[in-house]
Design an enzyme around this catalytic site. Structure first.
Site, PDB file in Angstrom:
ATOM      1  N   GLN A   1       4.579   4.589   8.599  1.00 46.20           N
ATOM      2  CA  GLN A   1       3.223   4.545   9.162  1.00 46.20           C
ATOM      3  C   GLN A   1       2.689   3.126   9.300  1.00 46.20           C
ATOM      4  O   GLN A   1       2.063   2.786  10.299  1.00 46.20           O
ATOM      5  CB  GLN A   1       2.273   5.383   8.289  1.00 46.20           C
ATOM      6  N   ILE A   2       2.926   2.292   8.290  1.00 51.33           N
ATOM      7  CA  ILE A   2       2.465   0.900   8.393  1.00 51.33           C
ATOM      8  C   ILE A   2       3.241   0.192   9.500  1.00 51.33           C
ATOM      9  O   ILE A   2       2.660  -0.529  10.321  1.00 51.33           O
ATOM     10  CB  ILE A   2       2.612   0.151   7.052  1.00 51.33           C
TER      11      ILE A   2
ATOM     12  N   HIS B   1      -1.942  -6.770  -6.978  1.00 48.01           N
ATOM     13  CA  HIS B   1      -2.425  -5.773  -6.020  1.00 48.01           C
ATOM     14  C   HIS B   1      -2.309  -4.408  -6.701  1.00 48.01           C
ATOM     15  O   HIS B   1      -1.374  -3.645  -6.499  1.00 48.01           O
ATOM     16  CB  HIS B   1      -1.596  -5.808  -4.739  1.00 48.01           C
TER      17      HIS B   1
ATOM     18  N   ASN C   1       4.743  -1.675  -1.986  1.00 45.78           N
ATOM     19  CA  ASN C   1       4.254  -1.715  -3.375  1.00 45.78           C
ATOM     20  C   ASN C   1       5.289  -1.246  -4.392  1.00 45.78           C
ATOM     21  O   ASN C   1       6.166  -0.464  -4.057  1.00 45.78           O
ATOM     22  CB  ASN C   1       2.997  -0.844  -3.475  1.00 45.78           C
TER      23      ASN C   1
END
Length: 328
Positions: free
Chosen positions: A15-16, A187, A131
């Site tokens: 999706q990114i 993050h 991530n």
């Protein structure tokens, strides 16, 4: 004179990736004077979907897009690239401990680090989105010994953009009025969104937004938990906003920063602010004539020092975990 850049994107059918590639091809990261080759990496089962994305990219007839490579082989994907955008990562599944996620992604990013080290162009820069991005970046960096450590970055711009958006909403101002909004550390939910040093229309944010309770007890947790809120609301993690932040980051890393602002990116610490050398930690940065540097003269109050310690401790734990797994 026109410039040319070769860019690898991993997880390109995700999706990114889908939200990122069309904007990359249209010149939104490297500028309208730079033509682009895209090297698109995916796992074997996702290659048919990736071919569909490539078909769409062809159908856009972007003037700046020259060539595309589609592959499941990291050596092919990273061959002679100037930028490697490491977007693909194994998602955290139900019942999975953070340690399990670090281990699963660790093997991916160790392999990609080695492939970049052996195949990329001599000026390659690596930007990690997948991530846990700080520690994935740490793993890739430690598996690419021939590449200078200052060429590795991990994304905290999404957190910065989220924070800018929330401050602008609360203050009733346009987004460009908010500057110097710094994200420190990891993050993750330990990140420190530092409103104390942010400015709104040139004034300290704390003078414009006088509701200290909101800043401490609403704003900070909202930014720290924003990713989880998106997952809960749409059943999937941030994609368009993550792609947008990646483009913003690349632009900021390349172009000179306006004199009255800075941007946040996680990079290899050299002892600034007491952070262990070699950790990937988010700092306020500036770019001047293509050189990225950490702003070092910022002073923290007691609250800020405590927040820095919390996020630093978490990054140390992650480093120790991947070290124990033999990934670095």
């Amino acid at each position: 004179m026109a410039k040319h850049v070769k860019v690898a994107v991993t997880g390109a059918a995700g999706q990114i990736g889908y939200a990122l590639l069309f904007r990359l091809a249209s010149g939104q990261a490297f500028g309208l004077d730079t033509t682009v080759d895209l090297h698109l990496l995916e796992i074997e089962p996702a290659l048919p979907a990736l071919k569909g994305v490539v078909t769409e990219l062809e159908d856009c007839a972007f003037p700046l897009l020259c060539n595309m490579v589609v592959t499941s082989d990291p050596r092919v994907a990273f061959n002679d690239v100037n930028w490697a955008l490491l977007v693909g990562a194994a998602p955290r599944k139900a019942g999975m401990e953070r340690k399990d996620l670090l281990e699963k992604n660790g093997s991916i990013f160790a392999g990609q680090g080695k492939a970049i080290n052996e195949n990329a162009a001599s000026d390659v820069r690596i930007f990690v989105v997948g991530n846990p991005c700080n520690t994935n970046c740490l793993i890739a960096m430690n598996n690419a010994p021939d590449i200078p450590k200052d060429r590795f970055y991990a994304m905290t711009r999404l957190d910065q953009n989220r924070a800018i958006g929330q401050l602008a909403l609360k203050a009733g101002v346009d987004v460009p009025s908010v500057k110097n909004m710094i994200i420190w550390g990891n993050h993750s939910s330990t990140q420190y969104p530092d409103f104390y040093h942010a400015t709104i229309d040139g004034k300290p944010a704390t003078e414009v937004i006088r509701d200290k309770n909101w800043l401490l007890n609403d704003f900070i947790p909202v930014i720290q938990q924003r990713g989880a809120a998106v997952i809960k609301a749409r059943g999937a993690s941030s994609a368009a906003s993550a792609a947008n932040a990646a483009l913003d980051s690349v632009w900021s890393l390349i172009n000179t920063t306006p004199a009255d602002d800075n941007y946040s990116v996680a990079l290899c610490a050299q002892g600034q602010y007491g952070v262990d050398e070699g950790l990937i930690f988010s700092f306020p940065c500036r770019t001047e004539n293509g050189v990225v540097s950490v702003i070092e003269e910022i002073e923290h109050n007691e609250f800020g020092q405590q927040k820095l310690k919390e996020t630093l401790d978490e990054l140390r734990e992650e480093r120790d975990a991947v070290e124990a797994l033999g990934l670095i």
